[in-house]
Design a protein around this motif. Structure first.
Motif, mmCIF file in Angstrom:
data_model
loop_
_atom_site.group_PDB
_atom_site.id
_atom_site.type_symbol
_atom_site.label_atom_id
_atom_site.label_comp_id
_atom_site.label_asym_id
_atom_site.label_seq_id
_atom_site.Cartn_x
_atom_site.Cartn_y
_atom_site.Cartn_z
ATOM 1 N N ALA A 1 0.645 -1.005 -0.178
ATOM 2 C CA ALA A 1 0.001 0.106 0.050
ATOM 3 C C ALA A 1 0.859 0.992 -0.113
ATOM 4 C CB ALA A 1 -1.248 -0.211 1.481
ATOM 5 N N HIS A 2 1.990 1.293 1.018
ATOM 6 C CA HIS A 2 2.687 2.450 0.965
ATOM 7 C C HIS A 2 3.625 2.421 -0.480
ATOM 8 C CE1 HIS A 2 1.634 2.544 4.601
ATOM 9 N NE2 HIS A 2 2.006 3.117 4.546
ATOM 10 N N ARG A 3 4.159 1.282 -1.472
ATOM 11 C CA ARG A 3 4.713 1.506 -2.792
ATOM 12 C C ARG A 3 4.048 2.538 -3.292
ATOM 13 N NH1 ARG A 3 9.414 -1.434 -3.558
ATOM 14 N NH2 ARG A 3 10.398 -2.662 -2.321
ATOM 15 N N ASP A 4 2.415 1.824 -3.253
ATOM 16 C CA ASP A 4 1.211 2.105 -4.031
ATOM 17 C C ASP A 4 1.362 3.813 -3.967
ATOM 18 O OD1 ASP A 4 1.022 -0.540 -5.343
ATOM 19 O OD2 ASP A 4 -0.845 -0.453 -4.132
ATOM 20 N N LEU A 5 1.429 4.255 -2.778
ATOM 21 C CA LEU A 5 1.327 5.405 -1.784
ATOM 22 C C LEU A 5 2.487 6.204 -3.695
ATOM 23 C CD1 LEU A 5 0.051 7.957 -0.783
ATOM 24 C CD2 LEU A 5 1.174 7.792 0.609
ATOM 25 N N GLY A 6 3.930 5.891 -2.842
ATOM 26 C CA GLY A 6 4.739 6.337 -4.108
ATOM 27 C C GLY A 6 4.350 6.116 -5.210
ATOM 28 N N HIS A 7 4.005 5.765 -5.967
ATOM 29 C CA HIS A 7 3.578 5.830 -7.290
ATOM 30 C C HIS A 7 3.050 6.684 -7.750
ATOM 31 C CE1 HIS A 7 3.335 3.480 -11.058
ATOM 32 N NE2 HIS A 7 2.424 3.613 -11.251
ATOM 33 N N GLN A 8 1.307 6.681 -6.423
ATOM 34 C CA GLN A 8 0.889 7.645 -7.413
ATOM 35 C C GLN A 8 1.249 8.822 -7.113
ATOM 36 O OE1 GLN A 8 -2.497 6.196 -4.627
ATOM 37 N NE2 GLN A 8 -2.553 3.870 -5.210
ATOM 38 N N ALA A 9 1.639 9.849 -5.909
ATOM 39 C CA ALA A 9 1.948 10.983 -6.336
ATOM 40 C C ALA A 9 3.459 11.041 -7.243
ATOM 41 C CB ALA A 9 2.674 10.741 -4.892
ATOM 42 N N GLN A 10 3.876 9.718 -7.902
ATOM 43 C CA GLN A 10 4.776 10.046 -9.152
ATOM 44 C C GLN A 10 3.893 10.235 -9.834
ATOM 45 O OE1 GLN A 10 5.378 7.316 -11.387
ATOM 46 N NE2 GLN A 10 6.557 9.307 -12.325
ATOM 47 N N THR A 11 3.016 9.809 -10.335
ATOM 48 C CA THR A 11 2.000 9.226 -11.627
ATOM 49 C C THR A 11 1.265 11.251 -11.536
ATOM 50 O OG1 THR A 11 -0.147 8.092 -10.545
ATOM 51 C CG2 THR A 11 1.773 6.724 -11.519
ATOM 52 N N ARG A 12 0.846 11.530 -10.313
ATOM 53 C CA ARG A 12 0.219 12.488 -10.062
ATOM 54 C C ARG A 12 0.954 13.730 -10.518
ATOM 55 N NH1 ARG A 12 -4.803 12.846 -8.897
ATOM 56 N NH2 ARG A 12 -5.835 10.897 -8.291
ATOM 57 N N GLY A 13 2.417 13.240 -10.890
ATOM 58 C CA GLY A 13 3.269 14.693 -10.918
ATOM 59 C C GLY A 13 3.572 15.292 -9.894
ATOM 60 N N ILE A 14 4.315 14.775 -8.700
ATOM 61 C CA ILE A 14 4.289 15.204 -7.671
ATOM 62 C C ILE A 14 5.743 15.458 -7.456
ATOM 63 C CG2 ILE A 14 4.142 15.385 -4.998
ATOM 64 C CD1 ILE A 14 1.331 15.485 -6.382
ATOM 65 N N HIS A 15 6.233 17.097 -7.313
ATOM 66 C CA HIS A 15 7.725 16.970 -7.454
ATOM 67 C C HIS A 15 8.594 16.670 -5.724
ATOM 68 C CE1 HIS A 15 5.519 20.173 -9.899
ATOM 69 N NE2 HIS A 15 6.174 19.374 -10.595
ATOM 70 N N GLN A 16 8.378 16.602 -5.039
ATOM 71 C CA GLN A 16 9.367 16.459 -3.555
ATOM 72 C C GLN A 16 7.815 15.149 -2.767
ATOM 73 O OE1 GLN A 16 12.930 16.694 -4.115
ATOM 74 N NE2 GLN A 16 12.178 15.499 -2.124
ATOM 75 N N VAL A 17 8.735 14.288 -2.331
ATOM 76 C CA VAL A 17 8.194 13.540 -1.057
ATOM 77 C C VAL A 17 9.095 13.234 -0.544
ATOM 78 C CG1 VAL A 17 6.734 11.432 -0.998
ATOM 79 C CG2 VAL A 17 6.513 12.199 -3.100
ATOM 80 N N TYR A 18 8.733 13.581 0.610
ATOM 81 C CA TYR A 18 9.500 13.936 2.192
ATOM 82 C C TYR A 18 8.492 12.420 2.867
ATOM 83 C CZ TYR A 18 11.738 18.066 0.468
ATOM 84 O OH TYR A 18 12.701 19.227 0.807
ATOM 85 N N ALA A 19 8.910 11.496 3.100
ATOM 86 C CA ALA A 19 8.586 10.608 3.681
ATOM 87 C C ALA A 19 9.042 9.661 4.713
ATOM 88 C CB ALA A 19 7.849 9.268 3.230
ATOM 89 N N ILE A 20 7.743 9.231 6.473
ATOM 90 C CA ILE A 20 8.127 9.054 7.348
ATOM 91 C C ILE A 20 7.269 7.968 8.005
ATOM 92 C CG2 ILE A 20 6.849 10.470 8.252
ATOM 93 C CD1 ILE A 20 8.669 11.816 10.998
ATOM 94 N N GLY A 21 8.162 7.633 9.378
ATOM 95 C CA GLY A 21 7.836 6.234 10.039
ATOM 96 C C GLY A 21 8.021 4.606 9.172
ATOM 97 N N GLU A 22 7.286 3.646 9.914
ATOM 98 C CA GLU A 22 7.950 2.489 9.252
ATOM 99 C C GLU A 22 8.142 2.395 7.875
ATOM 100 O OE1 GLU A 22 7.336 -2.193 10.764
ATOM 101 O OE2 GLU A 22 5.663 -0.448 11.441
ATOM 102 N N TRP A 23 7.393 2.735 6.965
ATOM 103 C CA TRP A 23 6.915 2.211 5.309
ATOM 104 C C TRP A 23 7.820 3.316 4.763
ATOM 105 C CZ3 TRP A 23 6.583 -2.102 5.271
ATOM 106 C CH2 TRP A 23 5.432 -3.219 6.556
ATOM 107 N N ALA A 24 8.369 4.358 5.188
ATOM 108 C CA ALA A 24 8.573 5.737 4.442
ATOM 109 C C ALA A 24 9.643 5.317 2.972
ATOM 110 C CB ALA A 24 9.566 6.758 5.474
ATOM 111 N N GLU A 25 10.314 3.865 3.275
ATOM 112 C CA GLU A 25 11.357 3.457 2.381
ATOM 113 C C GLU A 25 10.420 3.392 1.277
ATOM 114 O OE1 GLU A 25 14.740 3.849 1.924
ATOM 115 O OE2 GLU A 25 15.053 4.489 3.748
#
Length: 447
Positions: free
Chosen positions: A366-390
């Motif tokens: 689910a967290h990998r999918d979240l990162g991919h969704q952010a990428q496909t929506r053209g988000i420029h920068q992501v800062y992630a925190i927590g156990e699943w940040a990587e």
């Protein structure tokens, strides 16, 4: 709020009164927040025993305690078999002594927003009370009911569920006159095991409708045809599809409205962004119109409701950018909705996200999918925190994605690169407490 003699409470609960008969005014379960005249209910959990705090509560002004064993305390005590069940029974009895119609709201996403929207509408129509904060569980809901005033005509109850059986338990305390399952998604799927199990649990709210009750159904939801309600209940539907009772539509210039069953319309000019909030408003239109509220009050109440802190709250930066504080909670569906809001704002886009909790075995993907969704929506920068940040960064791509384990480190990294001209979204499950990041970023850059 409840006002009752101790002997009446003891009789209701088939419990034993020890000490003099006094009149209580209100109920609390927190010895640190006792108000004078209240009954202190001594609940117990895995790591605490409420009975240990009875004298502290008495010293702070409680006039009696409700316990499951005799205690050494300076005020009267009611001794029962189970204090949590007694709290529920007392709330149920108090509700039955009052006239308020109960509006029960559940679902995976949007419960609090719908509650606040409906409250804004109904307070212009009649007397109304509603769940405060996150008091939507087996402890919070009865406490909310016990705050009910005798002259209140509508009581809006948000009903949360963390496991099967929760909604049925809450509805046994407060059977609804009007019921809504706002939507079904994979929030808490780790506890339930499947979407079907979530839908079955949430759908209990319809089965508990009172005689002559009103079932308000989201016709766009995949589970809309799986629920049932008493034969005496009336069902009304809302959604985007044709044929529903309350259809959400969009004008050529991008404005939303809801068409009523009588052919009239409610224009939506909400103080919050996002298509998901437009659907929340459509649910409120259906409920309020179904209860006979005037169309002009519905429209005004919706367009002037106050969003709750941490729920798609917009803040302006001095330099012209915007920060969306959606830090109160998160799950895969609400993350997608929030990303949709962010991607529609002016560039560049910054996404600050934390873990989505209670996803069980589905969490990493689910967290990998979240990162991919952010990428496909053209988000420029992501800062992630927590156990699943990587995992988020793996889905987004390591470039322009940073993973952190400390909110202080994350806040410092964002502030070092923030110009105040960006569109920033902050979102995570409640346990991550990303409101601290919001506060840090706004401290220096808020307009």
């Amino acid at each position: 709020m409840i006002k009752m003699q101790l002997h009446q409470i003891a009789t209701l609960l088939s419990a034993r009164l020890v000490g003099k008969d006094v009149r209580i005014k209100g109920v609390t379960t927190d010895s640190r927040q006792v108000q004078s005249g209240q009954l202190f209910v001594a609940l117990s959990g895995d790591n605490f025993n409420g009975a240990d705090f009875c004298q502290q509560a008495a010293s702070s002004g409680t006039v009696a305690v409700l316990v499951d064993q005799p205690v050494d305390v300076s005020v009267p005590q009611i001794i029962c078999a189970d204090t949590q069940k007694a709290l529920a029974a007392l709330a149920s009895a108090w509700l039955q002594q009052n006239q308020a119609k109960v509006i029960g709201i559940t679902g995976s996403n949007g419960k609090t927003t719908v509650k606040n929207m409906l409250y804004s509408v109904l307070k212009r129509h009649s007397t109304v009370q509603a769940t405060v904060g996150n008091f939507n569980n087996e402890i919070g809901l009865p406490l909310t009911v016990l705050e009910l005033k005798p002259d209140t005509e509508y009581l809006i109850l948000e009903m949360g569920a963390g496991q099967p059986g929760d909604i049925a338990y809450l509805c046994d305390i407060a059977p609804p006159d009007v019921a809504l399952v706002n939507n079904i998604s994979d929030a808490h799927v780790g506890r339930f095991g499947s979407l079907k199990a979530i839908a079955q649990t949430k759908g209990e709210i319809y089965r508990h409708l009172k005689t002559g009750g009103l079932a308000v159904v989201n016709a766009d939801d995949d589970f809309n045809d799986s629920w049932s309600w008493p034969k005496t209940a009336t069902c009304i539907t809302f959604g985007n599809r044709s044929g529903v009772d309350y259809q959400l539509k969009k004008t050529v210039d991008g404005k939303f409205f809801v068409r009523l069953t009588n052919g009239g319309v409610i224009q939506l000019q909400l103080p919050v962004s996002g298509r998901h909030n437009v659907m929340n408003a459509a649910a409120v239109v259906a409920m309020a119109d179904g209860m006979g509220v005037a169309a002009d009050l519905i429209e005004y109440g919706l367009n002037h409701f106050k969003p709750e802190a941490g729920r798609v709250q917009q803040h302006k930066f001095k330099q012209g950018g915007v920060l969306i504080d959606d830090s109160y909670n998160a799950n895969p569906a609400s993350m997608q909705a929030a990303l949709s809001v962010l991607s529609a704002l002016p560039e560049p886009h910054i996404f600050i996200c934390g873990d989505m909790l209670e996803l069980g075995d589905a969490a990493e993907q689910a967290h990998r999918d979240l990162g991919h969704q952010a990428q496909t929506r053209g988000i420029h920068q992501v800062y992630a925190i927590g156990e699943w940040a990587e995992a988020v960064c793996a889905g987004f791509g390591e470039k322009n994605c940073q993973a952190f384990q400390s909110t202080d480190q994350l806040s410092a990294a964002v502030k070092n690169h923030l110009t105040g001209q960006e569109s920033v979204l902050v979102k995570a499950s409640r346990g991550l407490r990303l409101e601290r990041v919001v506060d840090a970023l706004l401290a220096e850059t808020a307009a």
